[in-house]
Design a protein around this motif. Structure first.
Motif, mmCIF file in Angstrom:
data_model
loop_
_atom_site.group_PDB
_atom_site.id
_atom_site.type_symbol
_atom_site.label_atom_id
_atom_site.label_comp_id
_atom_site.label_asym_id
_atom_site.label_seq_id
_atom_site.Cartn_x
_atom_site.Cartn_y
_atom_site.Cartn_z
ATOM 1 N N LYS A 28 7.701 6.892 -15.913
ATOM 2 C CA LYS A 28 6.385 7.326 -15.439
ATOM 3 C C LYS A 28 5.649 6.187 -14.748
ATOM 4 O O LYS A 28 5.101 6.351 -13.651
ATOM 5 C CB LYS A 28 5.551 7.850 -16.607
ATOM 6 N N PHE A 29 5.638 5.000 -15.375
ATOM 7 C CA PHE A 29 4.960 3.860 -14.768
ATOM 8 C C PHE A 29 5.663 3.405 -13.494
ATOM 9 O O PHE A 29 5.003 2.928 -12.563
ATOM 10 C CB PHE A 29 4.871 2.700 -15.763
ATOM 11 N N ALA A 30 6.980 3.544 -13.451
ATOM 12 C CA ALA A 30 7.712 3.181 -12.236
ATOM 13 C C ALA A 30 7.304 4.088 -11.077
ATOM 14 O O ALA A 30 7.091 3.623 -9.947
ATOM 15 C CB ALA A 30 9.219 3.287 -12.486
ATOM 16 N N TRP A 31 7.183 5.379 -11.354
ATOM 17 C CA TRP A 31 6.763 6.322 -10.322
ATOM 18 C C TRP A 31 5.335 6.034 -9.849
ATOM 19 O O TRP A 31 5.061 6.052 -8.646
ATOM 20 C CB TRP A 31 6.876 7.747 -10.850
ATOM 21 N N GLN A 32 4.446 5.757 -10.788
ATOM 22 C CA GLN A 32 3.064 5.456 -10.426
ATOM 23 C C GLN A 32 2.972 4.152 -9.629
ATOM 24 O O GLN A 32 2.180 4.051 -8.681
ATOM 25 C CB GLN A 32 2.197 5.364 -11.678
ATOM 26 N N THR A 33 3.774 3.165 -10.019
ATOM 27 C CA THR A 33 3.776 1.891 -9.283
ATOM 28 C C THR A 33 4.220 2.098 -7.847
ATOM 29 O O THR A 33 3.618 1.549 -6.908
ATOM 30 C CB THR A 33 4.708 0.884 -9.980
ATOM 31 N N ARG A 34 5.242 2.895 -7.658
ATOM 32 C CA ARG A 34 5.740 3.168 -6.311
ATOM 33 C C ARG A 34 4.698 3.960 -5.503
ATOM 34 O O ARG A 34 4.451 3.648 -4.333
ATOM 35 C CB ARG A 34 7.055 3.948 -6.384
ATOM 36 N N GLN A 35 4.084 4.961 -6.119
ATOM 37 C CA GLN A 35 3.084 5.749 -5.410
ATOM 38 C C GLN A 35 1.896 4.897 -4.986
ATOM 39 O O GLN A 35 1.384 5.043 -3.872
ATOM 40 C CB GLN A 35 2.601 6.898 -6.306
ATOM 41 N N ARG A 36 1.461 4.017 -5.861
ATOM 42 C CA ARG A 36 0.333 3.141 -5.521
ATOM 43 C C ARG A 36 0.694 2.224 -4.353
ATOM 44 O O ARG A 36 -0.109 2.043 -3.428
ATOM 45 C CB ARG A 36 -0.069 2.317 -6.742
ATOM 46 N N ARG A 37 1.895 1.652 -4.381
ATOM 47 C CA ARG A 37 2.297 0.750 -3.309
ATOM 48 C C ARG A 37 2.389 1.488 -1.981
ATOM 49 O O ARG A 37 1.952 0.972 -0.937
ATOM 50 C CB ARG A 37 3.651 0.117 -3.662
ATOM 51 N N LEU A 38 2.929 2.708 -1.980
ATOM 52 C CA LEU A 38 3.043 3.474 -0.748
ATOM 53 C C LEU A 38 1.673 3.879 -0.211
ATOM 54 O O LEU A 38 1.440 3.883 1.008
ATOM 55 C CB LEU A 38 3.898 4.724 -0.986
ATOM 56 N N GLN A 39 0.753 4.213 -1.102
ATOM 57 C CA GLN A 39 -0.599 4.586 -0.682
ATOM 58 C C GLN A 39 -1.318 3.412 -0.049
ATOM 59 O O GLN A 39 -2.025 3.563 0.958
ATOM 60 C CB GLN A 39 -1.381 5.121 -1.876
ATOM 61 N N ILE A 40 -1.145 2.226 -0.625
ATOM 62 C CA ILE A 40 -1.787 1.035 -0.070
ATOM 63 C C ILE A 40 -1.179 0.677 1.279
ATOM 64 O O ILE A 40 -1.898 0.316 2.229
ATOM 65 C CB ILE A 40 -1.672 -0.146 -1.061
#
Length: 239
Positions: A28-40
């Motif tokens: 879950k945290f891996a997915w959120q980390t990736r989503q945050r990086r892509l959004q930025i």
């Protein structure tokens, strides 16, 4: 259940209680980390808190320790059972001492891997950890299901443990590599590890069904597993 049976279910109990829930959290945290990086990178403001990356790294380190520790517990039971059954401390005491040193060496190498900063030392300690696990895995008493290695709880688990150790060894390179090469490798390897963990859940349940209790072993192991037949008990003579 006797004490040997209780020790036998210690490995799957820890997997169910600790390791598998931790896998879900890390994913879950891996997915959120990736989503945050892509959004930025897309120039938008992310609602995902920045701390998610740090927590993913910390929990990933816990997971690696949990997987390696779980592997050691899973190996120590059959190895210890074989040592006690055959009284190897009387026949080959050097081998028993060697096995104990391997256990200690794996724990020490993993601890040093967490502290190592330079890439060469991370590679050395990761290699020592993985090599120790392989040496223990091929000791007498460990059931490996060599004839079905592709569906073996042992081989799948070993591969998953190796991927966890390797991921830990390269995690520092992820933050300094601007080309994202190590990040991509990390992602691919851990996706493979996730599939292996799913396989571990399936094969672990299968093996639990197949492993008899200690008092049943003398009867169960008389069966013909290839033909799936067991000897028919002799009928009692009439009185």
């Amino acid at each position: 259940m006797q004490i040997t049976d209780i020790l036998g279910i210690l490995h799957p109990a820890i997997a169910v209680i600790f390791v598998f829930p931790l896998i879900g959290i890390v994913v879950k945290f891996a997915w959120q980390t990736r989503q945050r990086r892509l959004q930025i990178l897309a120039g938008s403001k992310s609602k995902i808190p920045p701390v998610v990356g740090v927590e993913h790294k910390q929990l990933g380190e816990w997971l690696t320790s949990g997987v390696v520790g779980l592997t050691l517990i899973g190996l120590s039971y059959p190895i210890g059972k074989n040592i006690i059954k055959n009284q190897l401390w009387n026949q080959t005491p050097v081998q028993v001492v060697f096995i104990l040193l391997i256990f200690v060496g794996i724990i020490a190498s993993l601890a040093l891997l967490y502290r190592a900063q330079q890439r060469v030392w991370r590679g050395i300690f990761a290699t020592l950890t993985g090599a120790g696990l392989i040496i223990l895995g091929f000791q007498d008493g460990v059931f490996r299901r060599d004839n079905e290695w592709y569906w073996s709880h042992f081989y799948i688990g070993m591969t998953a443990a190796m991927l966890m150790v390797f991921s830990l060894a390269i995690v520092q390179d992820i933050y300094v590599d601007k080309s994202n090469r190590w990040r991509i490798i990390h992602t691919i390897l851990n996706c493979i590890a996730l599939l292996l963990f799913i396989g571990q859940g399936i094969t672990g349940i299968r093996d639990l069904i197949e492993i008899p209790l200690s008092w049943q072993e003398q009867y169960i192991y008389q069966c013909d597993f290839a033909n799936q037949t067991c000897p028919t008990p002799n009928p009692q003579a009439p009185k």
